[in-house]
Motif scaffolding. Structure first.
Motif, PDB file in Angstrom:
ATOM      1  N   GLY A  96       0.807  -1.204   0.000  1.00 16.64           N
ATOM      2  CA  GLY A  96       0.000   0.000   0.000  1.00 16.64           C
ATOM      3  C   GLY A  96       0.844   1.259   0.000  1.00 16.64           C
ATOM      4  N   ILE A  97       0.175   2.371  -0.244  1.00 18.28           N
ATOM      5  CA  ILE A  97       0.784   3.704  -0.194  1.00 18.28           C
ATOM      6  C   ILE A  97       0.179   4.434   0.992  1.00 18.28           C
ATOM      7  N   GLN A  98       0.997   4.770   1.981  1.00 14.43           N
ATOM      8  CA  GLN A  98       0.503   5.539   3.124  1.00 14.43           C
ATOM      9  C   GLN A  98       0.450   7.021   2.759  1.00 14.43           C
ATOM     10  N   ILE A  99      -0.647   7.688   3.138  1.00 16.92           N
ATOM     11  CA  ILE A  99      -0.727   9.141   3.006  1.00 16.92           C
ATOM     12  C   ILE A  99      -1.238   9.723   4.321  1.00 16.92           C
ATOM     13  N   ARG A 100      -0.868  10.970   4.579  1.00 16.54           N
ATOM     14  CA  ARG A 100      -1.275  11.630   5.827  1.00 16.54           C
ATOM     15  C   ARG A 100      -1.101  10.678   7.010  1.00 16.54           C
ATOM     16  N   SER A 101       0.039  10.034   7.055  1.00 11.57           N
ATOM     17  CA  SER A 101       0.325   9.064   8.112  1.00 11.57           C
ATOM     18  C   SER A 101       1.345   9.630   9.086  1.00 11.57           C
ATOM     19  N   ASN A 102       1.398   9.031  10.273  1.00 12.72           N
ATOM     20  CA  ASN A 102       2.274   9.560  11.316  1.00 12.72           C
ATOM     21  C   ASN A 102       2.841   8.438  12.168  1.00 12.72           C
ATOM     22  N   SER A 103       3.879   8.783  12.911  1.00 13.05           N
ATOM     23  CA  SER A 103       4.486   7.885  13.892  1.00 13.05           C
ATOM     24  C   SER A 103       4.828   8.723  15.122  1.00 13.05           C
ATOM     25  N   TYR A 104       4.107   8.484  16.218  1.00 10.40           N
ATOM     26  CA  TYR A 104       4.315   9.235  17.452  1.00 10.40           C
ATOM     27  C   TYR A 104       4.726   8.286  18.580  1.00 10.40           C
ATOM     28  N   PRO A 105       5.606   8.719  19.468  1.00 10.47           N
ATOM     29  CA  PRO A 105       5.964   7.857  20.607  1.00 10.47           C
ATOM     30  C   PRO A 105       4.751   7.469  21.451  1.00 10.47           C
ATOM     31  N   HIS A 106       3.773   8.384  21.555  1.00  8.98           N
ATOM     32  CA  HIS A 106       2.623   8.098  22.420  1.00  8.98           C
ATOM     33  C   HIS A 106       1.637   7.140  21.777  1.00  8.98           C
ATOM     34  N   TYR A 107       1.717   6.949  20.469  1.00  9.37           N
ATOM     35  CA  TYR A 107       0.740   6.102  19.789  1.00  9.37           C
ATOM     36  C   TYR A 107       1.342   4.737  19.480  1.00  9.37           C
ATOM     37  N   MET A 108       0.954   3.741  20.268  1.00  4.28           N
ATOM     38  CA  MET A 108       1.413   2.366  20.060  1.00  4.28           C
ATOM     39  C   MET A 108       2.920   2.288  19.892  1.00  4.28           C
ATOM     40  N   ASP A 109       3.622   3.030  20.729  1.00  3.68           N
ATOM     41  CA  ASP A 109       5.091   3.016  20.726  1.00  3.68           C
ATOM     42  C   ASP A 109       5.681   3.358  19.356  1.00  3.68           C
ATOM     43  N   GLY A 110       5.073   4.326  18.705  1.00  5.28           N
ATOM     44  CA  GLY A 110       5.620   4.810  17.444  1.00  5.28           C
ATOM     45  C   GLY A 110       5.096   4.110  16.209  1.00  5.28           C
ATOM     46  N   ARG A 111       4.101   3.251  16.350  1.00  6.48           N
ATOM     47  CA  ARG A 111       3.602   2.513  15.190  1.00  6.48           C
ATOM     48  C   ARG A 111       3.074   3.469  14.117  1.00  6.48           C
ATOM     49  N   VAL A 112       3.421   3.198  12.880  1.00 11.04           N
ATOM     50  CA  VAL A 112       2.928   3.986  11.757  1.00 11.04           C
ATOM     51  C   VAL A 112       1.420   3.765  11.631  1.00 11.04           C
ATOM     52  N   HIS A 113       0.679   4.862  11.499  1.00  8.37           N
ATOM     53  CA  HIS A 113      -0.768   4.770  11.387  1.00  8.37           C
ATOM     54  C   HIS A 113      -1.278   5.872  10.470  1.00  8.37           C
ATOM     55  N   GLY A 114      -2.387   5.609   9.819  1.00 10.02           N
ATOM     56  CA  GLY A 114      -2.976   6.593   8.925  1.00 10.02           C
ATOM     57  C   GLY A 114      -3.562   5.957   7.685  1.00 10.02           C
ATOM     58  N   TYR A 115      -3.974   6.806   6.756  1.00 13.28           N
ATOM     59  CA  TYR A 115      -4.638   6.322   5.548  1.00 13.28           C
ATOM     60  C   TYR A 115      -3.672   5.534   4.662  1.00 13.28           C
ATOM     61  N   GLN A 116      -4.160   4.407   4.148  1.00 13.55           N
ATOM     62  CA  GLN A 116      -3.376   3.607   3.217  1.00 13.55           C
ATOM     63  C   GLN A 116      -4.190   3.369   1.950  1.00 13.55           C
ATOM     64  N   ILE A 117      -3.596   3.673   0.808  1.00 15.09           N
ATOM     65  CA  ILE A 117      -4.196   3.346  -0.472  1.00 15.09           C
ATOM     66  C   ILE A 117      -3.730   1.940  -0.823  1.00 15.09           C
ATOM     67  N   GLU A 118      -4.645   1.012  -0.804  1.00 19.62           N
ATOM     68  CA  GLU A 118      -4.334  -0.411  -0.869  1.00 19.62           C
ATOM     69  C   GLU A 118      -3.748  -0.839  -2.212  1.00 19.62           C
ATOM     70  N   ILE A 119      -2.807  -1.770  -2.140  1.00 17.76           N
ATOM     71  CA  ILE A 119      -2.308  -2.490  -3.313  1.00 17.76           C
ATOM     72  C   ILE A 119      -2.623  -3.955  -3.062  1.00 17.76           C
ATOM     73  N   ASP A 120      -3.555  -4.501  -3.839  1.00 19.78           N
ATOM     74  CA  ASP A 120      -4.108  -5.816  -3.541  1.00 19.78           C
ATOM     75  C   ASP A 120      -4.236  -6.650  -4.821  1.00 19.78           C
ATOM     76  N   PRO A 121      -3.217  -7.442  -5.152  1.00 24.34           N
ATOM     77  CA  PRO A 121      -3.285  -8.270  -6.360  1.00 24.34           C
ATOM     78  C   PRO A 121      -4.067  -9.569  -6.176  1.00 24.34           C
ATOM     79  N   SER A 122      -4.651  -9.788  -5.007  1.00 22.68           N
ATOM     80  CA  SER A 122      -5.385 -11.025  -4.753  1.00 22.68           C
ATOM     81  C   SER A 122      -6.716 -11.025  -5.506  1.00 22.68           C
ATOM     82  N   ASP A 123      -7.431 -12.130  -5.407  1.00 26.84           N
ATOM     83  CA  ASP A 123      -8.734 -12.242  -6.065  1.00 26.84           C
ATOM     84  C   ASP A 123      -9.747 -11.247  -5.499  1.00 26.84           C
ATOM     85  N   ARG A 124      -9.523 -10.774  -4.284  1.00 27.12           N
ATOM     86  CA  ARG A 124     -10.428  -9.782  -3.699  1.00 27.12           C
ATOM     87  C   ARG A 124     -10.444  -8.496  -4.511  1.00 27.12           C
TER      88      ARG A 124
END
Length: 459
Positions: A96-124
């Motif tokens: 995926g492509i993350q946009i408007r995403s962030n990583s903060y120490p207070h949020y899940m120990d810095g976990r990257v979070h935010g909007y993701q534009i999915e890349i999905d080659p599966s049958d879905r």
């Protein structure tokens, strides 16, 4: 030798020359390249340890086993923009492509979070759909857009166009309109190229390649495109994954259904306002319950998870109460229950008061337990998110993705706190099996939206 010119051949030759000389319309968009083709200058890897390399002026991401999702992130933050890029993905990968995403120490120990534009080659085939990484899950899947699902090209280069302007995100895959989302959770953040984690039998060493990564941040209205796709609006609505997990909207964003005054059979006639999907308790000069009074859910709740977005004004005081009993304390004032404090810590004197130091600050268990002083509070005028979890007597308060306190209802330590507080006059305070959820009218202007609850059933 016959040198006579064949008029038919000559005509075909001229026609061929005409077409060969015809050029594609020149793209005069003032794009700025995000990747120089030679180095990762301006980029930083976060999250897992997938391999990122450079090959043929492209970024190559390669999977590594037993490591979390990996992200090659821009050092620069972007708010409104139009982004285009090309990618080639292994048919077995998810990315995926993350946009408007962030990583903060207070949020899940810095976990990257935010909007993701999915890349999905599966049958879905949900490529170009919008997922909320490490937060709400799917916001705009591709289930109702078969044309976009068919636009993905397996084992070939695909082209994305992503527009993020104001609260609106639109995507295209190979020039086919895909997603259209209206959501105001995050207005700014980095852009990132994701390599998804793999575990178990998944093959290590599969690749995704990105190239021609370019962005536009000026004159966006001039270059923005319209889309025939009806938008998905997330305000006061559940995402796909939230609904699957059992979340329910506690307020519909438009009416007073499901709520009443804490001391009334119906919703207060004054003191509260509903406007543009926001529920606001109006200012009455800071006098507690002076106007409309507190409001409570008509239903009772036992174990639950509750999430509420709230926005305060300068000097404001309010709260979210739970396990509230509206049948006790028949006199004036708020109904009694455990309280997640909402307060302007910098300006309201209550921040320095309380039975225990700091126990009246924002996100504290009011007058009993102080929230973590290192909590992250968004500025006045911006939205904050309260999250309360109560299961089998264990209670947690969260603020903006950070756990700020926890305690055990009914424990000896809890009972000691209550015995030393004003709540001692109410037997078994806060230990009811079920109770109402309450939004407090403390006489200050405070707004609420996206009020949702997930009842937890006993195992």
């Amino acid at each position: 030798m016959n040198t006579r010119t064949n008029p038919i051949a000559l005509g075909l030759l001229c026609l061929g020359l005409l077409f060969s000389c015809k050029q594609e319309p020149k793209d005069d968009t003032p794009w700025v390249s995000l990747f120089d083709g030679e180095s990762f200058n301006g980029w930083t890897q976060l999250g897992g340890e997938a391999n990122y390399t450079i090959r043929d002026n492209s970024v190559v991401g390669t999977t590594v086993s037993d490591t979390p999702n990996s992200f090659m992130t821009t050092d620069k933050m972007y708010g409104d923009f139009i982004l285009e890029l090309d990618y080639l993905v292994d048919s077995t990968m998810n990315s995926g492509i993350q946009i408007r995403s962030n990583s903060y120490p207070h949020y899940m120990d810095g976990r990257v979070h935010g909007y993701q534009i999915e890349i999905d080659p599966s049958d879905r085939a949900w490529s170009a759909g919008i997922y909320d990484e490490a937060r709400r899950g799917w916001l705009n899947p591709m289930t109702s857009n078969p044309e976009a699902q068919k636009a993905f090209k397996q084992n070939d280069w695909n082209h994305y166009r992503i527009e993020a302007i104001g609260d609106t995100i639109k995507t295209w895959i190979n020039d086919v309109p895909a997603a259209h989302l209206i959501d105001d959770k995050t207005s700014q953040g980095f852009i990132a190229l994701q390599v998804h984690s793999i575990y178990g039998d998944n093959t290590e060493g599969t690749e995704i390649i990105w190239k021609n990564i370019k962005i536009l941040t000026d004159s966006l209205s001039k270059y923005s495109r319209s889309t025939p796709i009806q938008p998905i609006i997330t305000k006061n609505a559940l995402g796909v994954d939230e609904a699957k997990k059992g979340w329910k909207m506690l307020w519909d964003g438009e009416t007073t259904n499901g709520w009443r005054g804490a001391r009334l059979d119906e919703f207060p006639e004054q003191g509260w306002e509903i406007n543009d999907g926001v529920l606001t308790v109006l200012s009455s000069g800071g006098a507690e319950s002076a106007a409309g009074g507190d409001i409570v859910t008509k239903e009772l709740y036992g174990d639950f998870e509750l999430m509420v977005d709230f926005k305060i004004t300068e000097g404001a005081n309010s709260g979210i109460k739970y396990y509230v009993d509206t049948d006790i304390n028949k006199g004036p004032g708020s109904s009694i229950g455990l309280e997640y404090q909402i307060l302007d810590d910098e300006r309201h004197p209550d921040a320095k008061l309380g039975n225990h130091d700091g126990s009246r600050t924002i996100s504290s268990l009011y007058d009993l337990i102080q929230a973590d002083p290192n909590k992250h509070v968004n500025p006045i005028g911006e939205w904050n998110t309260a999250h309360i979890i109560s299961k089998d007597g264990h209670v947690e308060h969260w603020l903006n993705g950070m756990k700020v306190l926890e305690y055990e209802r009914g424990s000896e330590a809890y009972k000691k706190l209550v015995s030393e507080s004003k709540y001692v006059q109410w037997p078994n305070f806060g230990e009811s099996e079920k109770g109402h959820i309450l939004l407090q009218d403390h006489g200050d202007k405070v707004s609420f939206k996206n009020i949702k609850i997930k009842p937890i059933t006993k195992d």
